[in-house]
Design an enzyme around this catalytic site. Sequence first.
Site, PDB file in Angstrom:
ATOM      1  N   TYR A   1      40.556 -20.982  39.965  1.00 41.64           N
ATOM      2  CA  TYR A   1      41.581 -20.036  39.532  1.00 41.64           C
ATOM      3  C   TYR A   1      42.712 -20.804  38.869  1.00 41.64           C
ATOM      4  O   TYR A   1      43.273 -21.733  39.449  1.00 41.64           O
ATOM      5  CB  TYR A   1      42.112 -19.259  40.739  1.00 41.64           C
ATOM      6  CG  TYR A   1      43.224 -18.296  40.444  1.00 41.64           C
ATOM      7  CD1 TYR A   1      42.975 -17.111  39.761  1.00 41.64           C
ATOM      8  CD2 TYR A   1      44.524 -18.546  40.877  1.00 41.64           C
ATOM      9  CE1 TYR A   1      43.996 -16.206  39.514  1.00 41.64           C
ATOM     10  CE2 TYR A   1      45.548 -17.649  40.633  1.00 41.64           C
ATOM     11  CZ  TYR A   1      45.280 -16.486  39.946  1.00 41.64           C
ATOM     12  OH  TYR A   1      46.300 -15.588  39.693  1.00 41.64           O
TER      13      TYR A   1
ATOM     14  N   ASP B   1      44.286 -29.105  36.789  1.00 37.31           N
ATOM     15  CA  ASP B   1      45.152 -28.093  37.374  1.00 37.31           C
ATOM     16  C   ASP B   1      45.514 -28.573  38.778  1.00 37.31           C
ATOM     17  O   ASP B   1      44.752 -28.413  39.728  1.00 37.31           O
ATOM     18  CB  ASP B   1      44.422 -26.751  37.426  1.00 37.31           C
ATOM     19  CG  ASP B   1      45.255 -25.655  38.072  1.00 37.31           C
ATOM     20  OD1 ASP B   1      46.322 -25.963  38.640  1.00 37.31           O
ATOM     21  OD2 ASP B   1      44.820 -24.486  38.039  1.00 37.31           O
TER      22      ASP B   1
ATOM     23  N   LYS C   1      54.104 -24.948  42.804  1.00 33.93           N
ATOM     24  CA  LYS C   1      54.192 -24.908  44.256  1.00 33.93           C
ATOM     25  C   LYS C   1      55.174 -25.931  44.834  1.00 33.93           C
ATOM     26  O   LYS C   1      56.361 -25.665  44.945  1.00 33.93           O
ATOM     27  CB  LYS C   1      52.801 -25.037  44.873  1.00 33.93           C
ATOM     28  CG  LYS C   1      51.887 -23.844  44.523  1.00 33.93           C
ATOM     29  CD  LYS C   1      50.592 -23.870  45.272  1.00 33.93           C
ATOM     30  CE  LYS C   1      49.658 -22.736  44.871  1.00 33.93           C
ATOM     31  NZ  LYS C   1      50.120 -21.394  45.250  1.00 33.93           N
TER      32      LYS C   1
END
Length: 444
Positions: free
Chosen positions: A145, A240, A268
């Site tokens: 994702y 990623d 994050k």
Amino acid sequence: MSARAKSEALFAEALKYIPGGVNSPVRAFRAVGGQPFFVNRAQGAHVWDVDGDELIDYVCTWGPAILGHAHPKIIAAVKAAANHGTSFGIPNPFEVAMAKLICELVPGVQKVRMCNSGTEACMSAIRLARGFTKRDKIIKFDGCYHGHADSLLVKAGSGALTFGHPDSAGVPAAFTQHTIVLPFNDTDAVKAAFAANKNEIAGIIVEPVPGNAGLYLPKPGYLEFLSEVTRVNGALLIFDEVMTGFRLAPGGAQERFGLQPDLTTLGKIIGGGLPVGAFGGRADIMDLLAPLGPVYQAGTLSGNPLAMAAGIAALEELCPRSKVRGPRSSVRNPQSTDVYARLEELGAQLEAGMKAAAKSAKLPVTFNRCGSMFCAYFTGGPVWNLADAMRSDRERFKKYFHGMLSEGVYLAPSQFEAGFISTAHRPADVEKTVKAATKVLRKL
């Protein structure tokens, strides 16, 4: 847990005004049944819901809370920054400090651009890869994702996978025609894709340790293969590291595995719990961004002073500046080493305990872990990719999830999400978790 009357009332109210009652789909408990609970306080490795229940938290804000919740240095940094204003739309000193930290610590980053989310970071990195190579096609891997940008929401993980709708409604087929989706850990599939699309592939985007279909690891040599195959074919490799950045090591997965991708996306942890994203890489690629080059990317709140202050506090706690002796330094401050060693020890304790609990219950469970990230699949075979993960017994996971919740342990409400450990977790928390799992698994 209690009857959660207050959470139930809040959820009923939320359903009137928020689609599904939640602002991110996986929070809705649709994958496990029941209703979500509402939290009004968090401290360290624990959260308290509005009904007064205390839980050991292994979701950790889905990754950012590596130092635990309400870390005093992060709270102090946010308060101090807020006293001077919450947003300027003008360059601020925090942006420079954050950029310098990222460039010093992440091996593959020479220059970096801040944005507001992991989705923005991945979307922008792909646009940049296409602009740099003057090619259109991108390779991604099923179950990975990379945010909810149209061209990437194809056989995605995370919430899309949880609800069985990997291809979102509202995404025109034309938007995904240049996205090639392959199985993770399959070198032959990658070779075949490059052979079939000669001089057309701009790059590969990959979670170096996929954490959005549970958690599975790259096979030995696989990431090195991706680095080489992109180099040989004139394409770019995009890591990623929104999830793995600063979690698996000070320099993320690329430091842990000894690789330097062409571009890296982050999020994050670098926001200290506030919304944030970033993408960076080789200077010659990054300099194609406006205002220097023709690849456009912008954001009113990019480099927001509150997010930057919180992120700097988090990174300096994890990786004190005193350890950094110039870009790409291999010299590490012992204090930083101790942080990641402690996370590794807690992860190993949890892994050993959970494997023993599954064995005592005579249940087929595969427990995957990388540092402070983990996932338990209810399947007996190894899990190397999405096809392996999909063999997991989701009905058994539902019972396990609610059983653990009733024992005061909060795990992600989906079989296809990673769990996280923070520096605020203690061996006693892990011991309690293992005891709860032993009890719950024996009832399944």
